[in-house]
Write an enzyme that holds these catalytic residues in place. Structure first.
Site, PDB file in Angstrom:
ATOM      1  N   GLY A   9       0.881  -1.414  -0.083  1.00 10.50           N
ATOM      2  CA  GLY A   9      -0.032   0.114  -0.012  1.00 10.50           C
ATOM      3  C   GLY A   9       0.753   1.166   0.238  1.00 10.50           C
ATOM      4  N   GLY A  15       1.496   4.969   3.106  1.00 15.79           N
ATOM      5  CA  GLY A  15       2.508   4.458   2.518  1.00 15.79           C
ATOM      6  C   GLY A  15       3.349   5.314   1.670  1.00 15.79           C
ATOM      7  N   TYR A 127     -14.850  -5.159   8.671  1.00 17.82           N
ATOM      8  CA  TYR A 127     -13.580  -4.639   8.396  1.00 17.82           C
ATOM      9  C   TYR A 127     -12.811  -4.860   9.859  1.00 17.82           C
ATOM     10  CZ  TYR A 127     -10.312  -0.853   8.469  1.00 17.82           C
ATOM     11  OH  TYR A 127      -9.164  -0.002   8.695  1.00 17.82           O
ATOM     12  N   LYS A 131      -9.568  -7.172  10.703  1.00 18.42           N
ATOM     13  CA  LYS A 131      -8.410  -6.398  11.100  1.00 18.42           C
ATOM     14  C   LYS A 131      -7.966  -7.217  12.467  1.00 18.42           C
ATOM     15  CE  LYS A 131      -7.071  -3.056   8.635  1.00 18.42           C
ATOM     16  NZ  LYS A 131      -5.609  -2.714   8.201  1.00 18.42           N
ATOM     17  N   TRP A 192     -22.874  17.468   8.270  1.00 20.61           N
ATOM     18  CA  TRP A 192     -23.738  16.477   9.042  1.00 20.61           C
ATOM     19  C   TRP A 192     -23.474  16.570  10.540  1.00 20.61           C
ATOM     20  CZ3 TRP A 192     -25.199  10.725   7.181  1.00 20.61           C
ATOM     21  CH2 TRP A 192     -25.619  11.005   5.599  1.00 20.61           C
TER      22      TRP A 192
HETATM   23  P1  NDP Z   1      -4.963   3.957   1.628  1.00 23.91           P
HETATM   24  O1  NDP Z   1      -6.533   3.406   1.159  1.00 23.91           O
HETATM   25  O2  NDP Z   1      -4.636   5.310   1.417  1.00 23.91           O
HETATM   26  O3  NDP Z   1      -4.128   2.871   0.961  1.00 23.91           O
HETATM   27  C1  NDP Z   1      -4.460   1.568   0.969  1.00 23.91           C
HETATM   28  C2  NDP Z   1      -3.499   0.712  -0.317  1.00 23.91           C
HETATM   29  O4  NDP Z   1      -3.751  -0.499   0.048  1.00 23.91           O
HETATM   30  C3  NDP Z   1      -3.594   1.421  -1.352  1.00 23.91           C
HETATM   31  O5  NDP Z   1      -2.286   2.154  -1.773  1.00 23.91           O
HETATM   32  C4  NDP Z   1      -3.768   0.261  -2.230  1.00 23.91           C
HETATM   33  O6  NDP Z   1      -3.016   0.446  -3.489  1.00 23.91           O
HETATM   34  C5  NDP Z   1      -3.385  -0.875  -1.228  1.00 23.91           C
HETATM   35  N1  NDP Z   1      -4.226  -1.922  -1.759  1.00 23.91           N
HETATM   36  C6  NDP Z   1      -5.812  -2.114  -1.582  1.00 23.91           C
HETATM   37  N2  NDP Z   1      -6.028  -3.207  -2.178  1.00 23.91           N
HETATM   38  C7  NDP Z   1      -4.905  -4.113  -2.473  1.00 23.91           C
HETATM   39  C8  NDP Z   1      -4.668  -5.390  -3.140  1.00 23.91           C
HETATM   40  N3  NDP Z   1      -5.670  -6.160  -3.034  1.00 23.91           N
HETATM   41  N4  NDP Z   1      -3.261  -5.509  -3.416  1.00 23.91           N
HETATM   42  C9  NDP Z   1      -2.271  -4.766  -3.370  1.00 23.91           C
HETATM   43  N5  NDP Z   1      -2.455  -3.545  -2.517  1.00 23.91           N
HETATM   44  C10 NDP Z   1      -3.587  -3.064  -2.143  1.00 23.91           C
HETATM   45  O7  NDP Z   1      -5.023   3.496   3.151  1.00 23.91           O
HETATM   46  P2  NDP Z   1      -4.304   4.433   4.400  1.00 23.91           P
HETATM   47  O8  NDP Z   1      -2.944   4.668   3.988  1.00 23.91           O
HETATM   48  O9  NDP Z   1      -5.297   5.152   5.008  1.00 23.91           O
HETATM   49  O10 NDP Z   1      -4.309   3.295   5.432  1.00 23.91           O
HETATM   50  C11 NDP Z   1      -2.932   2.523   5.699  1.00 23.91           C
HETATM   51  C12 NDP Z   1      -3.187   1.481   6.844  1.00 23.91           C
HETATM   52  O11 NDP Z   1      -3.704   1.980   8.183  1.00 23.91           O
HETATM   53  C13 NDP Z   1      -4.390   0.373   6.639  1.00 23.91           C
HETATM   54  O12 NDP Z   1      -3.806  -0.625   6.825  1.00 23.91           O
HETATM   55  C14 NDP Z   1      -5.695   0.972   7.404  1.00 23.91           C
HETATM   56  O13 NDP Z   1      -6.481  -0.132   7.753  1.00 23.91           O
HETATM   57  C15 NDP Z   1      -4.912   1.572   8.576  1.00 23.91           C
HETATM   58  N6  NDP Z   1      -5.630   2.387   9.333  1.00 23.91           N
HETATM   59  C16 NDP Z   1      -6.049   3.907   8.558  1.00 23.91           C
HETATM   60  C17 NDP Z   1      -6.407   4.914   9.132  1.00 23.91           C
HETATM   61  C18 NDP Z   1      -7.040   5.970   8.220  1.00 23.91           C
HETATM   62  O14 NDP Z   1      -7.730   6.891   9.049  1.00 23.91           O
HETATM   63  N7  NDP Z   1      -6.907   6.249   7.187  1.00 23.91           N
HETATM   64  C19 NDP Z   1      -6.953   4.693  10.646  1.00 23.91           C
HETATM   65  C20 NDP Z   1      -6.340   3.696  11.253  1.00 23.91           C
HETATM   66  C21 NDP Z   1      -5.768   2.611  10.613  1.00 23.91           C
HETATM   67  P3  NDP Z   1      -3.158   0.804  -4.794  1.00 23.91           P
HETATM   68  O15 NDP Z   1      -3.256   2.240  -4.532  1.00 23.91           O
HETATM   69  O16 NDP Z   1      -1.799   0.567  -5.509  1.00 23.91           O
HETATM   70  O17 NDP Z   1      -4.325   0.349  -5.465  1.00 23.91           O
END
Ligand code: NDP
Length: 303
Positions: A9, A15, A127, A131, A192
């Site tokens: 990610g 990431g 979800y 997790k 909201w």
């Molecule tokens: P994003 O949605 O910004 O990024 C998620 C990434 O996962 C994307 O870059 C995507 O890659 C990749 N991804 C999704 N499906 C696949 C797949 N099948 N194979 C390979 N890669 C995949 O997430 P965040 O950066 O926000 O979150 C990072 C982590 O932190 C996650 O585990 C999330 O659960 C956790 N988290 C997030 C919070 C938030 O507020 N955002 C809060 C707490 C925890 P691509 O772009 O290349 O498709």
């Protein structure tokens, strides 16, 4: 790829904050981590460490609408990544949980010990259960294989490379996008609820710095909460966004819409005990950077 750390990610919100030659950050269209063979192919490149950020992530709306996708994609991705890492000799791995995996009916503040003490809120249960299994898998692999695998539990993350989709995104990116549209179309900024609920927000850059530290230094069965433990109201967030985006129209609170839970504070004692001098980015500074990025990249960002 010895000497390299795999960031799954790697182009997402968290990431994308890992920057440098020593990170390998493939996209999902190169390696689909829900596919076991694809995941094994990726891990055959042999990495020193893994920061597993990839997930199917979204706000309440998306979590309720696509429960099957949220369950299946997250549980397969996590299971494949951790199993493949073990099979390919990865010694250090950090994976991401979230404070929304905690039980709905619990006592506050949230601590690392409370994850499994009751069912999560129905809105994101698919979800959350997927997790929670990261914690189980990591504990099992530590016990059976003696690996230094661990997990972090961040609170609400915000930052530059967020998903700014108003329907499916999280609260801060949705508010920024809504405020932008209200400004551009000279209309009311309608939000909201009452704005009274309290939340804890952490800047994506801080999450990256702290999870890198966790990868390199933390070695406990128990996950570690990444949180400022500072609560702010949604109204405060909106006030800062309105100020930074120079929005001069009306802010309208639609109190016919639900507020959600009033507060869900977390306890950051553990990370503070390891890193007492760590200074979190202030909400104002983090929002300033985020909004500048949003305004400069509107046409190309996720929305
Ligand atoms: P994003 O949605 O910004 O990024 C998620 C990434 O996962 C994307 O870059 C995507 O890659 C990749 N991804 C999704 N499906 C696949 C797949 N099948 N194979 C390979 N890669 C995949 O997430 P965040 O950066 O926000 O979150 C990072 C982590 O932190 C996650 O585990 C999330 O659960 C956790 N988290 C997030 C919070 C938030 O507020 N955002 C809060 C707490 C925890 P691509 O772009 O290349 O498709």
């Amino acid at each position: 790829m010895r000497g390299k750390t795999l960031v799954t990610g790697g182009n997402g919100l968290v990431g994308s904050e890992f920057i440098g030659e020593h990170y390998y950050k493939p996209k999902s269209n190169e390696y689909d981590l829900t596919d076991k063979d694809n995941t094994d192919e990726l891990f055959s490149k042999n990495f020193d460490g893994v920061i597993h950020c990839a997930a199917k992530v979204g706000g309440v709306g998306a979590n309720m609408k696509y429960k099957g996708d949220f369950f299946y994609q997250n549980i397969t991705m996590n299971t494949n990544v951790i199993e493949s890492a073990k099979n390919h000799g990865v010694k250090n791995l950090v994976a991401f949980l979230s404070t929304c995996v905690f039980p709905d009916d619990t006592t506050y503040p949230l601590t690392e010990k409370k994850i499994h003490l009751g069912p999560p809120h129905f809105s994101n249960d698919a979800y959350a259960y997927a997790k929670r299994m990261v914690d189980i898998q990591i504990r099992a692999y530590r016990e059976q294989y003696g690996l230094n695998y661990k997990s972090v539990i961040p609170t609400n993350i915000y930052g530059l490379n967020d998903n700014y989709n108003i329907e499916n995104g999280h609260v801060i990116p949705s508010l920024i996008h809504k405020c932008f549209l209200a400004r551009e179309t000279k209309s009311n900024f309608v939000i909201w609820g009452s704005g009274k609920p309290l939340r804890e927000f952490i800047f994506s850059e801080d999450v990256a710095v702290l999870s890198k530290w966790v990868l390199e230094n933390y070695d406990e069965d128990e996950p570690i909460i990444l949180s400022t433990s500072e609560e702010v109201s949604i109204k405060t967030v909106v006030d800062i966004i309105v100020d930074l985006m120079n929005y001069k129209g009306n802010v309208v609170w639609d109190e016919t819409k639900p507020d959600g839970q009033f507060r869900k504070p977390s306890d950051n004692t553990k990370i503070k005990s390891y890193l007492p001098n760590f200074i979190f980015t202030s909400l104002y500074d983090g929002l300033k950077k985020t909004i500048e990025f949003f305004e400069n990249n509107y046409t190309i960002l996720r929305k």
